[in-house]
Write a protein that holds these residues in place. Structure first.
Motif, PDB file in Angstrom:
ATOM      1  N   LEU A   1       0.831  -1.202   0.000  1.00 54.56           N
ATOM      2  CA  LEU A   1       0.000   0.000   0.000  1.00 54.56           C
ATOM      3  C   LEU A   1       0.869   1.258   0.000  1.00 54.56           C
ATOM      4  N   TYR A   2       1.985   1.236   0.726  1.00 51.49           N
ATOM      5  CA  TYR A   2       2.923   2.357   0.688  1.00 51.49           C
ATOM      6  C   TYR A   2       3.462   2.564  -0.721  1.00 51.49           C
ATOM      7  N   ILE A   3       3.859   1.491  -1.354  1.00 51.50           N
ATOM      8  CA  ILE A   3       4.425   1.583  -2.692  1.00 51.50           C
ATOM      9  C   ILE A   3       3.381   2.094  -3.686  1.00 51.50           C
ATOM     10  N   ASN A   4       2.149   1.630  -3.554  1.00 52.87           N
ATOM     11  CA  ASN A   4       1.084   2.110  -4.436  1.00 52.87           C
ATOM     12  C   ASN A   4       0.778   3.580  -4.187  1.00 52.87           C
TER      13      ASN A   4
ATOM     14  N   ILE B   1       2.934   5.804  -3.218  1.00 47.68           N
ATOM     15  CA  ILE B   1       4.041   6.530  -3.836  1.00 47.68           C
ATOM     16  C   ILE B   1       3.812   6.647  -5.345  1.00 47.68           C
ATOM     17  N   ALA B   2       3.427   5.548  -5.966  1.00 51.16           N
ATOM     18  CA  ALA B   2       3.158   5.571  -7.409  1.00 51.16           C
ATOM     19  C   ALA B   2       2.010   6.511  -7.739  1.00 51.16           C
ATOM     20  N   ALA B   3       0.961   6.504  -6.922  1.00 51.53           N
ATOM     21  CA  ALA B   3      -0.182   7.383  -7.170  1.00 51.53           C
ATOM     22  C   ALA B   3       0.219   8.848  -7.036  1.00 51.53           C
ATOM     23  N   LEU B   4       1.022   9.171  -6.038  1.00 50.33           N
ATOM     24  CA  LEU B   4       1.460  10.557  -5.875  1.00 50.33           C
ATOM     25  C   LEU B   4       2.332  11.019  -7.038  1.00 50.33           C
ATOM     26  N   ILE B   5       3.217  10.172  -7.483  1.00 51.16           N
ATOM     27  CA  ILE B   5       4.073  10.545  -8.615  1.00 51.16           C
ATOM     28  C   ILE B   5       3.240  10.730  -9.880  1.00 51.16           C
ATOM     29  N   LEU B   6       2.298   9.830 -10.115  1.00 46.83           N
ATOM     30  CA  LEU B   6       1.434   9.972 -11.293  1.00 46.83           C
ATOM     31  C   LEU B   6       0.555  11.206 -11.191  1.00 46.83           C
TER      32      LEU B   6
ATOM     33  N   SER C   1       3.095  19.374 -11.207  1.00 40.22           N
ATOM     34  CA  SER C   1       3.619  19.998  -9.996  1.00 40.22           C
ATOM     35  C   SER C   1       4.688  19.101  -9.387  1.00 40.22           C
ATOM     36  N   SER C   2       5.711  19.730  -8.816  1.00 38.32           N
ATOM     37  CA  SER C   2       6.801  18.937  -8.248  1.00 38.32           C
ATOM     38  C   SER C   2       6.615  18.672  -6.753  1.00 38.32           C
ATOM     39  N   ILE C   3       5.648  19.281  -6.119  1.00 38.39           N
ATOM     40  CA  ILE C   3       5.451  19.086  -4.680  1.00 38.39           C
ATOM     41  C   ILE C   3       5.036  17.646  -4.361  1.00 38.39           C
ATOM     42  N   TYR C   4       4.362  16.997  -5.281  1.00 37.63           N
ATOM     43  CA  TYR C   4       3.921  15.620  -5.061  1.00 37.63           C
ATOM     44  C   TYR C   4       5.094  14.642  -5.049  1.00 37.63           C
ATOM     45  N   PHE C   5       6.159  14.978  -5.752  1.00 42.05           N
ATOM     46  CA  PHE C   5       7.340  14.121  -5.745  1.00 42.05           C
ATOM     47  C   PHE C   5       8.023  14.158  -4.375  1.00 42.05           C
TER      48      PHE C   5
ATOM     49  N   LEU D   1       8.516  11.077  -1.661  1.00 40.49           N
ATOM     50  CA  LEU D   1       9.788  10.754  -1.011  1.00 40.49           C
ATOM     51  C   LEU D   1       9.612  10.609   0.497  1.00 40.49           C
ATOM     52  N   ILE D   2       8.821  11.469   1.096  1.00 47.90           N
ATOM     53  CA  ILE D   2       8.564  11.372   2.538  1.00 47.90           C
ATOM     54  C   ILE D   2       7.806  10.099   2.865  1.00 47.90           C
ATOM     55  N   ILE D   3       6.807   9.757   2.068  1.00 48.10           N
ATOM     56  CA  ILE D   3       6.065   8.517   2.298  1.00 48.10           C
ATOM     57  C   ILE D   3       6.974   7.306   2.128  1.00 48.10           C
ATOM     58  N   ALA D   4       7.896   7.360   1.183  1.00 46.31           N
ATOM     59  CA  ALA D   4       8.832   6.241   0.993  1.00 46.31           C
ATOM     60  C   ALA D   4       9.713   6.047   2.216  1.00 46.31           C
TER      61      ALA D   4
END
Length: 96
Positions: A47-50, A52-57, A64-68, A72-75
Motif C-alpha cells: 500500500l505504501y508503494i502504491n 508513492i506511485a499514485a502521488l508521482i502519477l 507539480s513537483s510538490i507531489y514528488f 519521497l517522505i512517504i517512501a
C-alpha cells in the motif's frame, strides 16, 4: 513535444492512475482480511508503494513537483514502518 505525444502521455498517466487505484483497493482488502500478521505487513508495504506511485502519477498529471517530495517522505516513512513492524513480529519488542 508535439500535440500527439502530449495527449498520449496524458492518456497513459490517466490509465495508470486508475490501475494504481485498483491495486490500492486490492492491497487494502489484503490488509483487512489477511489471514496472518506477515500477510498484513506485506499488504501495508504494498500500500505504501502504491501510494508513492499514485502521488508521482498525480504530480505528472498536474505538472507539480510538490507531489514528488511528498512521495519521497512517504517512501522514507514506509521503510521505517515496515522495518519496525517486522522487528516487532520477530521479537515482540521494538527497542533492544
Amino acid at each position: 513535444m508535439t500535440v500527439l505525444s502530449t495527449s498520449v502521455l496524458s492518456l497513459a498517466v490517466n490509465i495508470s492512475l486508475y490501475i494504481v487505484a485498483v491495486a490500492m483497493l486490492f492491497s487494502l482488502y489484503r490488509l483487512l482480511a489477511g489471514p496472518a500478521v506477515p500477510d498484513r505487513i506485506l499488504a501495508l508495504d504494498t500500500l505504501y508503494i502504491n501510494a508513492i506511485a499514485a502521488l508521482i502519477l498525480f504530480g505528472m498529471y498536474l505538472g507539480s513537483s510538490i507531489y514528488f517530495e511528498a512521495a519521497l517522505i512517504i517512501a522514507m516513512l514506509g521503510f521505517v514502518g515496515t522495518v519496525m513492524l517486522s522487528k516487532y513480529v520477530l521479537r515482540r519488542d521494538i527497542v533492544e
